[in-house]
Design a protein around this motif. Structure first.
Motif, mmCIF file in Angstrom:
data_model
loop_
_atom_site.group_PDB
_atom_site.id
_atom_site.type_symbol
_atom_site.label_atom_id
_atom_site.label_comp_id
_atom_site.label_asym_id
_atom_site.label_seq_id
_atom_site.Cartn_x
_atom_site.Cartn_y
_atom_site.Cartn_z
ATOM 1 N N ALA A 92 0.856 -1.193 0.000
ATOM 2 C CA ALA A 92 0.000 0.000 0.000
ATOM 3 C C ALA A 92 0.882 1.229 0.000
ATOM 4 C CB ALA A 92 -0.927 0.009 1.212
ATOM 5 N N LEU A 93 0.391 2.285 -0.639
ATOM 6 C CA LEU A 93 1.164 3.519 -0.773
ATOM 7 C C LEU A 93 0.363 4.680 -0.196
ATOM 8 C CD1 LEU A 93 3.791 4.671 -2.059
ATOM 9 C CD2 LEU A 93 2.457 5.058 -4.149
ATOM 10 N N HIS A 94 1.024 5.486 0.648
ATOM 11 C CA HIS A 94 0.359 6.647 1.242
ATOM 12 C C HIS A 94 1.390 7.726 1.526
ATOM 13 C CE1 HIS A 94 -2.674 8.876 3.511
ATOM 14 N NE2 HIS A 94 -1.789 9.013 4.488
ATOM 15 N N LYS A 95 1.221 8.874 0.878
ATOM 16 C CA LYS A 95 2.064 10.049 1.108
ATOM 17 C C LYS A 95 3.551 9.725 1.065
ATOM 18 C CE LYS A 95 -1.339 12.830 3.572
ATOM 19 N NZ LYS A 95 -1.641 13.611 4.797
ATOM 20 N N GLY A 96 3.943 9.024 0.007
ATOM 21 C CA GLY A 96 5.351 8.751 -0.217
ATOM 22 C C GLY A 96 5.915 7.600 0.579
ATOM 23 N N LEU A 97 5.069 6.888 1.286
ATOM 24 C CA LEU A 97 5.516 5.737 2.065
ATOM 25 C C LEU A 97 4.881 4.468 1.524
ATOM 26 C CD1 LEU A 97 5.304 7.156 5.699
ATOM 27 C CD2 LEU A 97 7.314 7.049 4.208
ATOM 28 N N LEU A 98 5.707 3.449 1.344
ATOM 29 C CA LEU A 98 5.236 2.146 0.893
ATOM 30 C C LEU A 98 5.161 1.220 2.094
ATOM 31 C CD1 LEU A 98 4.572 0.285 -1.586
ATOM 32 C CD2 LEU A 98 6.979 -0.397 -1.509
ATOM 33 N N TYR A 99 3.980 0.626 2.301
ATOM 34 C CA TYR A 99 3.762 -0.301 3.406
ATOM 35 C C TYR A 99 3.747 -1.722 2.848
ATOM 36 C CZ TYR A 99 2.476 3.851 6.038
ATOM 37 O OH TYR A 99 2.490 5.084 6.655
ATOM 38 N N ILE A 100 4.485 -2.620 3.504
ATOM 39 C CA ILE A 100 4.678 -3.985 3.017
ATOM 40 C C ILE A 100 4.322 -4.964 4.128
ATOM 41 C CG2 ILE A 100 6.322 -5.614 2.008
ATOM 42 C CD1 ILE A 100 8.134 -3.082 1.463
ATOM 43 N N ALA A 101 3.410 -5.894 3.847
ATOM 44 C CA ALA A 101 3.075 -6.958 4.803
ATOM 45 C C ALA A 101 4.078 -8.098 4.635
ATOM 46 C CB ALA A 101 1.649 -7.452 4.559
ATOM 47 N N ASP A 102 4.769 -8.456 5.731
ATOM 48 C CA ASP A 102 5.816 -9.478 5.651
ATOM 49 C C ASP A 102 5.743 -10.418 6.864
ATOM 50 O OD1 ASP A 102 8.026 -10.996 5.084
ATOM 51 O OD2 ASP A 102 9.453 -9.355 5.020
ATOM 52 N N ILE A 103 4.901 -11.424 6.773
ATOM 53 C CA ILE A 103 4.703 -12.494 7.770
ATOM 54 C C ILE A 103 4.147 -11.968 9.091
ATOM 55 C CG2 ILE A 103 5.679 -14.441 9.021
ATOM 56 C CD1 ILE A 103 7.738 -14.779 6.828
ATOM 57 N N ASP A 104 4.964 -11.295 9.903
ATOM 58 C CA ASP A 104 4.491 -10.764 11.181
ATOM 59 C C ASP A 104 4.970 -9.332 11.417
ATOM 60 O OD1 ASP A 104 7.166 -11.292 11.560
ATOM 61 O OD2 ASP A 104 6.910 -12.583 13.317
ATOM 62 N N VAL A 105 5.368 -8.683 10.323
ATOM 63 C CA VAL A 105 5.885 -7.317 10.394
ATOM 64 C C VAL A 105 5.314 -6.501 9.233
ATOM 65 C CG1 VAL A 105 7.980 -5.899 10.254
ATOM 66 C CG2 VAL A 105 8.051 -8.083 11.449
#
Length: 274
Positions: A92-105
């Motif tokens: 997911a992308l929001h205001k220049g930040l990419l969020y990545i789901a990675d197992i438990d983080v």
């Protein structure tokens, strides 16, 4: 956690279109092999595709995963833009930040610098899968194996909803959280009231993208792509079960182009929605 579930249409019937009104035209196949691509995210500002690469087992903490950058013609811009992840999935992308789901983080990357700026661990998580961000920057992430959705606000996480069967694809839209729960598409309002938007997918849903007119595109990992109308009618656009996977899609709404990660097919395929 208790939830009140309502049907969008009377009788909780699975509404399926009798005829196909939309079609997919293949545009390209990525010109280099990609190591188990799970999710694609289109960035209309930078005109780039972010692609999560598991490159190993989907729940293995092996440090082999990463994020590749593709140009919108399928050529590779940077095959190792982010490396050292484990089994990255939803983006997911929001205001220049990419969020990545990675197992438990949930990993946060500054897309300008390409640097990881935060890692938010969820100690109860087992298989974080998809992620979305609301207008205020609050992050929602699904745990498919635990049937849960977590909420991250200002770096602190909490359980947002449980008993979400096979929770996977998420999308924040117009004040509501849309979630794929098994073979159903839910709309969850600010009071956590659940409305079933559509049901009757042949397999559990994986990726969800809004088309821009109240309709959605939905993928199912075993090889299905659906067009979902706002009134709950579902139309099967593609069935390639047994041939390739169709994981968490990206979508360019302006040009109506889908980007499908093929997972075990080690590629991304672009289609024009007609």
């Amino acid at each position: 956690m208790k939830k009140k579930v309502l049907a969008l249409c009377v009788g909780l019937i699975a509404f399926t279109a009798k005829s196909q009104n939309h079609q997919l035209e293949k545009l390209w196949v990525a010109n280099e092999k990609l190591a188990v691509p799970e999710s694609v995210l289109y960035d209309g500002v930078k005109e780039v595709l972010y692609v999560s690469l598991i490159d190993g087992g989907g729940a293995e903490k092996d440090g082999k995963g990463g994020i590749a950058l593709l140009n919108t013609d399928g050529s590779i811009r940077n095959a190792t833009w982010i490396s050292g992840l484990n089994a990255p999935k939803g983006l997911a992308l929001h205001k220049g930040l990419l969020y990545i789901a990675d197992i438990d983080v949930v990993i946060v990357v500054d897309v300008v610098s390409g640097n990881v700026i935060d890692e938010i661990g969820i100690k109860e998580a087992v298989f974080l899968n998809d992620v979305t961000v609301d207008n205020e920057g609050v992050v929602y992430v699904s745990d498919t194996r635990e049937n849960k959705i977590y909420k991250i606000d200002e770096g602190n996480y909490s359980l947002y909803m449980d008993n979400v069967n096979n929770a996977n694809g998420l999308k924040w839209l117009n004040g509501s959280l849309y979630a794929l729960a098994g073979k159903e598409l839910w709309r969850i309002d600010s009071q956590k009231k659940v409305t079933i938007v559509a049901q009757g997918f042949e397999q559990a849903g994986d990726g969800i993208e809004p088309i821009g007119n109240g309709d959605f595109l939905v993928t199912c990992w075993p090889g299905l792509i659906y067009y979902v109308k706002a009134d709950g009618i579902i139309e099967k656009l593609q069935d390639v079960q047994g041939e390739m996977n169709t994981a968490d899609l990206g979508f360019n709404a302006r040009e109506r182009i889908l980007y499908i990660p093929t997972f075990n097919g080690n590629s991304v395929i672009a289609y024009k929605l007609k």
